[in-house]
Design a protein around this motif. Sequence first.
Motif, PDB file in Angstrom:
ATOM      1  N   GLU A  71      35.057  59.501  34.109  1.00  0.00           N
ATOM      2  CA  GLU A  71      36.047  59.137  33.089  1.00  0.00           C
ATOM      3  C   GLU A  71      37.216  58.380  33.704  1.00  0.00           C
ATOM      4  OE1 GLU A  71      39.471  61.168  30.277  1.00  0.00           O
ATOM      5  OE2 GLU A  71      37.664  62.360  30.692  1.00  0.00           O
ATOM      6  N   GLU A  72      37.703  58.877  34.832  1.00  0.00           N
ATOM      7  CA  GLU A  72      38.869  58.240  35.465  1.00  0.00           C
ATOM      8  C   GLU A  72      38.542  56.835  35.943  1.00  0.00           C
ATOM      9  OE1 GLU A  72      41.753  59.404  35.217  1.00  0.00           O
ATOM     10  OE2 GLU A  72      41.265  61.440  34.585  1.00  0.00           O
ATOM     11  N   ILE A  73      37.367  56.664  36.549  1.00  0.00           N
ATOM     12  CA  ILE A  73      36.994  55.320  37.017  1.00  0.00           C
ATOM     13  C   ILE A  73      36.891  54.362  35.844  1.00  0.00           C
ATOM     14  CG2 ILE A  73      35.293  53.957  38.291  1.00  0.00           C
ATOM     15  CD1 ILE A  73      34.346  56.642  39.531  1.00  0.00           C
ATOM     16  N   ASP A  75      36.582  45.856  49.546  1.00  0.00           N
ATOM     17  CA  ASP A  75      37.538  46.915  49.848  1.00  0.00           C
ATOM     18  C   ASP A  75      37.564  47.978  48.756  1.00  0.00           C
ATOM     19  OD1 ASP A  75      38.719  44.949  48.138  1.00  0.00           O
ATOM     20  OD2 ASP A  75      40.691  45.809  48.543  1.00  0.00           O
ATOM     21  N   VAL A  76      37.333  47.577  47.507  1.00  0.00           N
ATOM     22  CA  VAL A  76      37.282  48.544  46.414  1.00  0.00           C
ATOM     23  C   VAL A  76      36.046  49.433  46.562  1.00  0.00           C
ATOM     24  CG1 VAL A  76      36.947  48.786  43.917  1.00  0.00           C
ATOM     25  CG2 VAL A  76      38.612  47.145  44.802  1.00  0.00           C
ATOM     26  N   ARG A  77      34.922  48.810  46.877  1.00  0.00           N
ATOM     27  CA  ARG A  77      33.695  49.592  47.063  1.00  0.00           C
ATOM     28  C   ARG A  77      33.820  50.531  48.270  1.00  0.00           C
ATOM     29  NH1 ARG A  77      30.214  44.669  45.525  1.00  0.00           N
ATOM     30  NH2 ARG A  77      29.688  45.122  43.359  1.00  0.00           N
ATOM     31  N   LYS A  78      34.471  50.063  49.310  1.00  0.00           N
ATOM     32  CA  LYS A  78      34.627  50.896  50.499  1.00  0.00           C
ATOM     33  C   LYS A  78      35.481  52.124  50.197  1.00  0.00           C
ATOM     34  CE  LYS A  78      36.004  50.767  55.362  1.00  0.00           C
ATOM     35  NZ  LYS A  78      36.549  49.939  56.463  1.00  0.00           N
ATOM     36  N   THR A  79      36.580  51.922  49.463  1.00  0.00           N
ATOM     37  CA  THR A  79      37.441  53.047  49.104  1.00  0.00           C
ATOM     38  C   THR A  79      36.693  54.047  48.243  1.00  0.00           C
ATOM     39  OG1 THR A  79      39.407  51.631  49.177  1.00  0.00           O
ATOM     40  CG2 THR A  79      39.594  53.703  47.975  1.00  0.00           C
ATOM     41  N   ALA A  80      35.917  53.546  47.281  1.00  0.00           N
ATOM     42  CA  ALA A  80      35.132  54.439  46.415  1.00  0.00           C
ATOM     43  C   ALA A  80      34.119  55.232  47.230  1.00  0.00           C
ATOM     44  CB  ALA A  80      34.431  53.620  45.333  1.00  0.00           C
ATOM     45  N   SER A 123      43.000  62.133  42.539  1.00  0.00           N
ATOM     46  CA  SER A 123      42.758  61.125  43.581  1.00  0.00           C
ATOM     47  C   SER A 123      42.034  59.911  43.011  1.00  0.00           C
ATOM     48  CB  SER A 123      41.928  61.736  44.714  1.00  0.00           C
ATOM     49  OG  SER A 123      42.635  62.743  45.375  1.00  0.00           O
ATOM     50  N   VAL A 124      41.034  60.164  42.180  1.00  0.00           N
ATOM     51  CA  VAL A 124      40.282  59.072  41.574  1.00  0.00           C
ATOM     52  C   VAL A 124      41.141  58.347  40.544  1.00  0.00           C
ATOM     53  CG1 VAL A 124      38.237  58.478  40.232  1.00  0.00           C
ATOM     54  CG2 VAL A 124      38.080  60.190  42.027  1.00  0.00           C
ATOM     55  N   ALA A 125      41.971  59.088  39.805  1.00  0.00           N
ATOM     56  CA  ALA A 125      42.869  58.453  38.837  1.00  0.00           C
ATOM     57  C   ALA A 125      43.849  57.513  39.545  1.00  0.00           C
ATOM     58  CB  ALA A 125      43.627  59.517  38.054  1.00  0.00           C
ATOM     59  N   GLN A 126      44.341  57.950  40.707  1.00  0.00           N
ATOM     60  CA  GLN A 126      45.237  57.093  41.489  1.00  0.00           C
ATOM     61  C   GLN A 126      44.513  55.830  41.941  1.00  0.00           C
ATOM     62  OE1 GLN A 126      48.372  57.205  41.975  1.00  0.00           O
ATOM     63  NE2 GLN A 126      48.655  55.704  43.619  1.00  0.00           N
ATOM     64  N   PHE A 127      43.281  55.985  42.378  1.00  0.00           N
ATOM     65  CA  PHE A 127      42.443  54.833  42.743  1.00  0.00           C
ATOM     66  C   PHE A 127      42.276  53.894  41.556  1.00  0.00           C
ATOM     67  CE2 PHE A 127      37.870  53.445  42.649  1.00  0.00           C
ATOM     68  CZ  PHE A 127      37.965  52.436  43.598  1.00  0.00           C
ATOM     69  N   ALA A 128      42.039  54.458  40.377  1.00  0.00           N
ATOM     70  CA  ALA A 128      41.860  53.630  39.185  1.00  0.00           C
ATOM     71  C   ALA A 128      43.143  52.908  38.801  1.00  0.00           C
ATOM     72  CB  ALA A 128      41.375  54.499  38.020  1.00  0.00           C
ATOM     73  N   ARG A 133      42.685  49.092  37.437  1.00  0.00           N
ATOM     74  CA  ARG A 133      43.333  48.643  36.201  1.00  0.00           C
ATOM     75  C   ARG A 133      44.104  47.329  36.338  1.00  0.00           C
ATOM     76  NH1 ARG A 133      45.155  50.554  31.175  1.00  0.00           N
ATOM     77  NH2 ARG A 133      43.240  51.763  31.139  1.00  0.00           N
ATOM     78  N   PRO A 134      44.897  47.127  37.397  1.00  0.00           N
ATOM     79  CA  PRO A 134      45.668  45.875  37.476  1.00  0.00           C
ATOM     80  C   PRO A 134      44.799  44.636  37.691  1.00  0.00           C
ATOM     81  CG  PRO A 134      46.574  47.569  38.946  1.00  0.00           C
ATOM     82  CD  PRO A 134      45.218  48.029  38.525  1.00  0.00           C
TER      83      PRO A 134
END
Length: 408
Positions: free
Chosen positions: A75-77, A41-46, A16-21, A26-27
Amino acid sequence: MISFQPTEDQKLMAESVAQFARTALRPKIRAFESARELPDDVRKTAHELGLGLVALPESVGGAGLGLTTAVLLEEEIAWGDPAAPFALAGPGAFGLAVVELGTEEQAKSALAPFTAEDGSRRFGAVAWGEKKPNAGRPGFSTTATKEKDGWRLDGAKAYVLNADRADHFVVFAQVDEDAGWRGVGAFLVAKDARGLTVTERARTLGLDAASFGGIELSGVVVPDSARLLGSSDFTASLVRFFAKNALLVAARGVGLSRAAFEVTREYVDTRKAFGKPIGHFQAVAFTVADRAMDVDASRGLVWRAAAAWDALARGEGSENDALLLTAQAIAFTHEAAMRCGDDGVQLHGGAGFMRDYPVEKLMRDAKQLGLCGMTAEQADQLAAAVTLGLPIDPALVLPTPETQNVFI
């Protein structure tokens, strides 16, 4: 024995975290770098993923998932953007500090705001580094003077992660001047405390989305209850705090190393010279292979150390073993991340220092990440002390102003 196979729950969380990353971090790393910020929005999702509370005990409001799960997710983040774990909202090092140094009641109270609905906009910070190192004696130049109903704090702190974003600080100050580094105290201080001023945010080499600054304390008065004294051996608790915090930073180093390796591996397989991909030349191939070993070795060392702390929490193993494994993981991972970033730039050739490619950012981030939490040299000192059965001297294993101020 440690199993190097994550549980099914850990795999699901990591994916799930890898998908978020992959999708949210990454993009957009160059956009975050330019803005020197992560969007709301990134902080909210995290926050919705519960990333800020993973390693903290359930008894104080955390997720209680342990350090092994935490390092998997860190690591994933960091693979997505090495600056992101430092720039996401949450208690961060503040949370580990209050858990290790304070009482359970202090930790519950201090962490309560981070579990609230608006937790995605809340930050904690640890004020350790000194703006002006003390001259003439070991210890901090920032002082805590006992008054009738509390403590008066005076001094200036530097190298504070999220200084301008934090609502609450753990401030370290000298309580006993004659005791040197064993005369240090830690205090909970609110951002709106009278006499506390946040200084200008610094421009840094890397990790641009993270904010590093400082605070000044001029006659800041806090009550006795603000002093963190949850252990009979404050110095031992302090070493544990730094070790665990630095291990989470090391996990971010694994993510950075992996990202640098992957982009370099792709580049050397597509960039051609003399009619074939440059990765087919032995000198390039050997370098890439060595960096792949760095990534796997780093990850194994970090997992092993995290598992030792989790075992200790269950009443298994020894603290010295956990400290030794942690020191080894930190020292190796910081140096491996720098090798992965540096060789990534080298193997990209002239393209390596162009901002069209992400590898130059990863190299800069690796250099700064190596100064976060605990340096490789301080980890070496800790490993040496444990291995040789020597007393753990905080003046050698902690980031003192006389040796190296470190971003916390």
